[in-house]
Design a protein around this motif. Structure first.
Motif, PDB file in Angstrom:
ATOM      1  N   ASP A  41      66.672  23.589  15.067  1.00 29.07           N
ATOM      2  CA  ASP A  41      66.210  22.517  15.491  1.00 29.07           C
ATOM      3  C   ASP A  41      64.918  23.324  16.619  1.00 29.07           C
ATOM      4  O   ASP A  41      65.513  24.401  17.129  1.00 29.07           O
ATOM      5  N   GLY A  42      64.129  23.051  16.477  1.00 24.34           N
ATOM      6  CA  GLY A  42      62.727  23.145  17.251  1.00 24.34           C
ATOM      7  C   GLY A  42      63.309  22.888  18.930  1.00 24.34           C
ATOM      8  O   GLY A  42      63.403  21.681  18.900  1.00 24.34           O
ATOM      9  N   LEU A  43      61.403  22.981  19.971  1.00 24.13           N
ATOM     10  CA  LEU A  43      61.997  22.370  20.916  1.00 24.13           C
ATOM     11  C   LEU A  43      60.332  22.202  20.823  1.00 24.13           C
ATOM     12  O   LEU A  43      59.237  22.803  20.419  1.00 24.13           O
ATOM     13  N   LEU A  44      60.586  21.637  22.400  1.00 26.00           N
ATOM     14  CA  LEU A  44      59.155  20.463  22.889  1.00 26.00           C
ATOM     15  C   LEU A  44      59.287  20.546  24.236  1.00 26.00           C
ATOM     16  O   LEU A  44      59.876  20.514  24.891  1.00 26.00           O
ATOM     17  N   TYR A  45      58.453  21.130  24.941  1.00 22.55           N
ATOM     18  CA  TYR A  45      58.283  21.059  26.480  1.00 22.55           C
ATOM     19  C   TYR A  45      57.205  20.333  26.920  1.00 22.55           C
ATOM     20  O   TYR A  45      55.564  21.073  26.475  1.00 22.55           O
ATOM     21  N   VAL A  46      56.886  19.323  27.813  1.00 23.08           N
ATOM     22  CA  VAL A  46      56.334  18.465  28.262  1.00 23.08           C
ATOM     23  C   VAL A  46      55.990  18.774  29.395  1.00 23.08           C
ATOM     24  O   VAL A  46      56.865  19.189  30.617  1.00 23.08           O
ATOM     25  N   PRO A  47      54.208  19.330  29.674  1.00 21.61           N
ATOM     26  CA  PRO A  47      54.344  19.679  31.005  1.00 21.61           C
ATOM     27  C   PRO A  47      54.684  18.814  32.211  1.00 21.61           C
ATOM     28  O   PRO A  47      54.458  17.044  32.299  1.00 21.61           O
ATOM     29  N   ALA A  48      54.648  18.471  33.803  1.00 24.39           N
ATOM     30  CA  ALA A  48      55.209  18.137  34.871  1.00 24.39           C
ATOM     31  C   ALA A  48      53.724  17.406  34.781  1.00 24.39           C
ATOM     32  O   ALA A  48      52.512  18.595  35.491  1.00 24.39           O
ATOM     33  N   GLY A  49      53.849  16.214  35.231  1.00 28.95           N
ATOM     34  CA  GLY A  49      51.972  15.752  35.687  1.00 28.95           C
ATOM     35  C   GLY A  49      52.189  15.534  34.300  1.00 28.95           C
ATOM     36  O   GLY A  49      50.716  14.759  34.085  1.00 28.95           O
ATOM     37  N   TYR A  50      52.804  15.267  33.222  1.00 26.85           N
ATOM     38  CA  TYR A  50      51.674  14.603  31.890  1.00 26.85           C
ATOM     39  C   TYR A  50      51.841  13.057  31.670  1.00 26.85           C
ATOM     40  O   TYR A  50      52.562  12.478  31.836  1.00 26.85           O
ATOM     41  N   ARG A  54      45.917  11.069  30.438  1.00 29.28           N
ATOM     42  CA  ARG A  54      45.273  12.333  30.342  1.00 29.28           C
ATOM     43  C   ARG A  54      45.826  13.158  28.906  1.00 29.28           C
ATOM     44  O   ARG A  54      46.314  13.598  29.430  1.00 29.28           O
ATOM     45  N   PRO A  55      44.947  13.522  27.968  1.00 35.70           N
ATOM     46  CA  PRO A  55      45.495  14.066  27.250  1.00 35.70           C
ATOM     47  C   PRO A  55      45.785  15.112  27.571  1.00 35.70           C
ATOM     48  O   PRO A  55      45.003  16.279  27.976  1.00 35.70           O
ATOM     49  N   SER A  56      47.009  16.363  26.955  1.00 36.04           N
ATOM     50  CA  SER A  56      47.236  17.252  26.972  1.00 36.04           C
ATOM     51  C   SER A  56      46.686  18.264  26.034  1.00 36.04           C
ATOM     52  O   SER A  56      46.388  17.880  24.781  1.00 36.04           O
ATOM     53  N   ALA A  57      46.354  19.564  26.246  1.00 29.13           N
ATOM     54  CA  ALA A  57      45.866  20.591  25.688  1.00 29.13           C
ATOM     55  C   ALA A  57      47.637  20.512  24.533  1.00 29.13           C
ATOM     56  O   ALA A  57      48.456  20.474  24.949  1.00 29.13           O
ATOM     57  N   LEU A  58      47.863  22.069  23.388  1.00 22.53           N
ATOM     58  CA  LEU A  58      48.204  21.618  22.750  1.00 22.53           C
ATOM     59  C   LEU A  58      48.531  22.877  22.231  1.00 22.53           C
ATOM     60  O   LEU A  58      48.000  23.382  21.412  1.00 22.53           O
ATOM     61  N   HIS A  83      48.495  24.134  33.419  1.00 19.19           N
ATOM     62  CA  HIS A  83      47.320  24.131  33.054  1.00 19.19           C
ATOM     63  C   HIS A  83      47.516  22.971  32.008  1.00 19.19           C
ATOM     64  O   HIS A  83      46.897  22.514  31.305  1.00 19.19           O
ATOM     65  N   ASN A  84      48.382  21.630  32.006  1.00 18.89           N
ATOM     66  CA  ASN A  84      48.599  20.785  31.240  1.00 18.89           C
ATOM     67  C   ASN A  84      48.665  21.023  29.910  1.00 18.89           C
ATOM     68  O   ASN A  84      47.870  20.221  28.786  1.00 18.89           O
ATOM     69  N   ILE A  85      50.353  21.923  29.672  1.00 18.90           N
ATOM     70  CA  ILE A  85      49.583  22.223  27.462  1.00 18.90           C
ATOM     71  C   ILE A  85      50.995  21.674  27.308  1.00 18.90           C
ATOM     72  O   ILE A  85      52.144  22.463  27.936  1.00 18.90           O
ATOM     73  N   LEU A  86      51.367  20.838  26.690  1.00 15.75           N
ATOM     74  CA  LEU A  86      52.269  20.606  25.659  1.00 15.75           C
ATOM     75  C   LEU A  86      52.759  21.581  24.742  1.00 15.75           C
ATOM     76  O   LEU A  86      52.202  22.394  24.110  1.00 15.75           O
ATOM     77  N   LEU A  87      54.043  21.988  24.871  1.00 12.43           N
ATOM     78  CA  LEU A  87      54.263  23.308  24.259  1.00 12.43           C
ATOM     79  C   LEU A  87      55.256  22.933  23.229  1.00 12.43           C
ATOM     80  O   LEU A  87      56.277  22.313  23.371  1.00 12.43           O
ATOM     81  N   LEU A  88      54.901  22.840  21.121  1.00  8.90           N
ATOM     82  CA  LEU A  88      55.947  22.765  20.784  1.00  8.90           C
ATOM     83  C   LEU A  88      56.493  24.169  20.303  1.00  8.90           C
ATOM     84  O   LEU A  88      55.279  25.106  19.421  1.00  8.90           O
ATOM     85  N   ALA A  89      57.801  24.254  20.326  1.00  8.10           N
ATOM     86  CA  ALA A  89      58.486  25.762  19.564  1.00  8.10           C
ATOM     87  C   ALA A  89      59.060  25.450  18.153  1.00  8.10           C
ATOM     88  O   ALA A  89      60.134  25.003  18.660  1.00  8.10           O
ATOM     89  N   VAL A 125      47.344  13.994  23.006  1.00  6.40           N
ATOM     90  CA  VAL A 125      46.679  15.475  22.600  1.00  6.40           C
ATOM     91  C   VAL A 125      45.177  15.745  22.262  1.00  6.40           C
ATOM     92  O   VAL A 125      44.583  15.174  21.846  1.00  6.40           O
ATOM     93  N   ASP A 126      44.617  16.812  23.213  1.00  6.22           N
ATOM     94  CA  ASP A 126      42.736  17.216  23.721  1.00  6.22           C
ATOM     95  C   ASP A 126      42.956  17.463  21.935  1.00  6.22           C
ATOM     96  O   ASP A 126      43.417  18.633  22.008  1.00  6.22           O
TER      97      ASP A 126
END
Length: 237
Positions: A41-50, A54-58, A83-89, A125-126
């Protein structure tokens, strides 16, 4: 009869950012599994303050050969909250990404498309800040998918890539490339020092950083890549 493998054989993705509706202003933050890939499986990281208003970078971050989703996530995780970035791994279906493992696009493109569709459906997402990146084989695959899908990805972060390959291209994403001058796994001369001039010849904007080091991503390099991604003004596609 067109199969899913046929549909993804050129590396094209179908998922696109879209406004989300009927959601709460806040969402759970931190690391969560995607629930799409069974034991890989993959992982998603949702930044603190999401927040949905307020759309986040991805940034889709890809691991190297023999790696796992956590390795991709770790490349930028230290900068995501700032930097308010959603990370998809995602995790590759085989030991490495399909174009390398089987010489063709297919199961990994499908999996990444499903993962992106899930993220776009749940999170704001921005669309002007959507990157794909990775290290080693992950960097090579990021170049392959990023250049194929430049109408989705505005930026590519390639840390020590080995090659780039496309069947078709759409858009011209901006590209960040880094490489260690003492890399003995993917030597710099036949790799980044060949990749970068080709990209420039194709009219692609490239930020290129060589550093004294081996097959690695020093902190100063990853931070430089993130700051470039967040400050760079992407061209309209």
């Amino acid at each position: 009869m067109v199969t899913e493998k046929d549909r993804y054989k050129t590396g094209r993705l179908t998922a696109k950012p879209a406004p989300i509706k009927g959601q709460e202003v806040t969402a759970a933050t931190g690391i969560e599994p995607l629930g799409l890939g069974g034991t890989k499986d993959g992982l998603l990281y949702v930044p603190a303050g999401y927040a949905h208003d307020r759309p986040s970078a991805l940034a889709v971050m890809l691991h190297g050969a023999g790696g796992q989703a956590q390795h991709g996530l770790s490349l930028l995780k230290g900068y995501a909250d700032e930097h308010n970035i959603l990370l998809l791994a995602p995790a590759s279906r085989a030991a490495t990404w399909d174009i390398i493992a089987s010489k063709s696009f297919g199961p990994d493109v499908l999996y990444i498309d499903q993962a992106l569709a899930l993220v776009f459906a749940r999170y704001a997402v921005d669309a002007a800040r959507v990157a794909i990146g990775g290290f080693s084989d992950g960097a090579s695959y990021a170049l392959c998918l990023g250049l194929t899908n430049g109408d989705l990805f505005t930026h590519i972060l390639a840390f020590s890539p080995g090659f780039s390959y496309t069947v078709e291209r759409h858009g011209k994403p901006a590209v960040f490339v880094s490489h260690g001058t003492q890399d003995q796994v993917l030597p710099i001369d036949p790799c980044s020092r060949c990749i970068v001039p080709r990209l420039l010849h194709q009219g692609i904007r490239v930020e290129y950083k060589e550093f004294v080091g081996a097959h690695e991503v020093p902190g100063v390099v990853s931070r430089s890549g993130v700051e470039w991604f967040m400050q760079d003004e992407a061209e309209a596609v």
